[in-house]
Motif scaffolding. Structure first.
Motif, short mmCIF file in Angstrom:
data_model
loop_
_atom_site.label_atom_id
_atom_site.label_comp_id
_atom_site.label_asym_id
_atom_site.label_seq_id
_atom_site.Cartn_x
_atom_site.Cartn_y
_atom_site.Cartn_z
N THR A 96 -19.93 6.88 25.55
CA THR A 96 -20.36 7.98 25.09
C THR A 96 -22.02 8.44 25.58
N TRP A 97 -21.80 9.52 26.01
CA TRP A 97 -23.31 10.02 26.70
C TRP A 97 -24.16 10.68 25.68
N LEU A 98 -25.32 10.22 25.62
CA LEU A 98 -26.25 10.71 24.38
C LEU A 98 -27.29 11.39 25.07
N LYS A 99 -27.73 12.53 24.74
CA LYS A 99 -28.74 13.45 25.17
C LYS A 99 -29.83 13.53 23.87
N ILE A 100 -30.82 12.81 23.91
CA ILE A 100 -31.90 12.75 22.71
C ILE A 100 -33.01 13.60 23.36
N ALA A 101 -33.07 14.83 22.79
CA ALA A 101 -34.02 15.75 22.91
C ALA A 101 -35.08 16.00 22.06
N MET A 102 -36.35 15.52 22.23
CA MET A 102 -37.46 15.58 21.30
C MET A 102 -38.45 16.67 21.85
N LEU A 116 -34.31 11.81 26.56
CA LEU A 116 -33.62 10.68 27.02
C LEU A 116 -32.23 10.64 27.11
N ASN A 117 -31.80 10.28 28.13
CA ASN A 117 -30.31 10.04 28.58
C ASN A 117 -29.90 8.80 28.56
N MET A 118 -28.78 8.64 27.47
CA MET A 118 -28.37 6.98 27.28
C MET A 118 -26.75 7.03 27.44
N LYS A 119 -26.52 5.84 27.59
CA LYS A 119 -24.82 5.71 27.40
C LYS A 119 -24.54 4.66 26.61
N CYS A 120 -24.02 5.06 25.59
CA CYS A 120 -23.49 3.97 24.25
C CYS A 120 -22.10 3.60 24.42
N TYR A 121 -22.02 2.34 24.48
CA TYR A 121 -20.41 1.75 24.68
C TYR A 121 -19.82 1.52 23.22
N SER A 122 -18.52 1.23 23.30
CA SER A 122 -17.86 1.01 22.16
C SER A 122 -18.26 -0.44 21.24
N ASP A 123 -18.82 -1.02 22.09
CA ASP A 123 -19.29 -2.47 21.30
C ASP A 123 -20.86 -2.41 20.90
N GLY A 124 -21.26 -1.06 20.96
CA GLY A 124 -22.65 -0.85 20.44
C GLY A 124 -23.70 -0.89 21.42
N SER A 125 -23.50 -1.62 22.45
CA SER A 125 -24.40 -1.72 23.56
C SER A 125 -24.89 -0.23 23.94
N LEU A 126 -26.38 0.00 24.38
CA LEU A 126 -26.82 1.22 24.66
C LEU A 126 -27.61 0.93 26.01
N TYR A 127 -27.53 1.84 26.90
CA TYR A 127 -28.14 1.80 28.33
C TYR A 127 -28.79 3.06 28.61
N TYR A 128 -29.84 3.03 29.02
CA TYR A 128 -30.96 4.11 29.61
C TYR A 128 -30.44 4.36 30.59
N SER A 129 -30.34 5.77 30.85
CA SER A 129 -29.90 6.44 31.91
C SER A 129 -30.70 7.62 32.59
N GLY A 130 -31.88 7.31 32.47
CA GLY A 130 -33.00 8.41 32.91
C GLY A 130 -33.60 9.41 31.86
N TYR A 131 -34.42 10.30 32.24
CA TYR A 131 -34.95 11.24 31.47
C TYR A 131 -35.31 12.53 32.20
N GLN A 132 -35.43 13.47 31.14
CA GLN A 132 -36.12 14.91 31.84
C GLN A 132 -37.32 15.22 30.89
N SER A 133 -38.16 16.13 31.50
CA SER A 133 -39.54 16.35 30.51
C SER A 133 -39.76 17.82 31.07
N GLU A 134 -40.23 18.67 30.26
CA GLU A 134 -40.60 20.02 30.35
C GLU A 134 -41.53 20.31 29.41
N CYS A 135 -42.66 21.39 30.12
CA CYS A 135 -43.66 21.95 29.44
C CYS A 135 -43.48 23.34 29.57
N SER A 136 -43.54 24.17 28.32
CA SER A 136 -43.13 25.78 28.30
C SER A 136 -44.32 26.58 28.68
#
Length: 201
Positions: A96-102, A116-136
């Protein structure tokens, strides 16, 4: 006599025009930026120092030192701070691809978003897959150098940290690009998808 007066007037006007033209070039530190340097750890940088970061600092509008100080003061005090969180999940096979925008909005004007962009697998493991940042805000540029991530043994949350910089183009008697250091810290809870970040400048 009139010719002499005319010549003196022309010399004065040429001198003023020359001073005005010199004020459009980025220069190094001077006494006029002492307050920003002392209070916020700011430093004057040349445009060339940041070309590699593709920040396009030349696009920034020139603001006065008092306006720059007002913005930084509001950011430091977290004036009227509002926080938002948006977590999006997109299942793809066994992962599952997760996009966590704060997002933090300060003074109803300056919104900073970290995704934060994360990859979550069925066994519960989580992997970091990069980030994006922005200022308005169009008055500043925000640059993050990347994140260090670690698991907190006590809470099992993911902790992240980053050194970032705010850039401003200020003008007093001269035009300068100012770099202000900003430390970022945050966390992500994979069990309930809570996440937040804080900053310090």
């Amino acid at each position: 006599m009139k010719a002499i007066h005319l010549m003196i007037a022309m010399l004065v006007m040429m001198s003023l025009a020359s001073c005005s033209a010199d004020g459009n070039d980025p220069v190094e530190n001077s006494v006029s930026t002492y307050l920003l340097e002392k209070t916020y750890g700011a430093r004057s940088v040349t445009y060339e120092e940041n070309n590699a970061d593709h920040l396009k600092l030349s696009e920034l509008p020139a603001i006065s030192l008092s306006e720059a100080e007002r913005i930084l003061s509001a950011l430091r005090k977290h004036t009227d701070a509002q926080e938002e969180l948006d977590v999006q999940a997109a299942p793809q096979g066994e992962q599952t691809w997760l996009k966590i925008a704060m997002k933090q909005t300060i003074d109803h004007k300056y919104a900073f978003t970290i995704q934060l962009n994360m990859k979550c697998y069925s066994d519960g493991s989580l992997y970091y897959s990069g980030y994006q940042s922005e200022c308005s805000s169009s008055l500043i540029k925000w640059y993050l150098k990347g994140f260090s991530l670690a698991t907190d043994p006590a809470t099992k949350n993911y902790k992240f940290e980053s050194q970032s910089y705010i850039y401003m183009k200020v003008i007093d008697n001269e035009v300068k690009y100012m770099q202000i250091p900003v430390t970022i810290k945050g966390y992500y809870n994979p069990r309930n998808h809570e996440a937040a970040f804080s900053y310090n400048l």
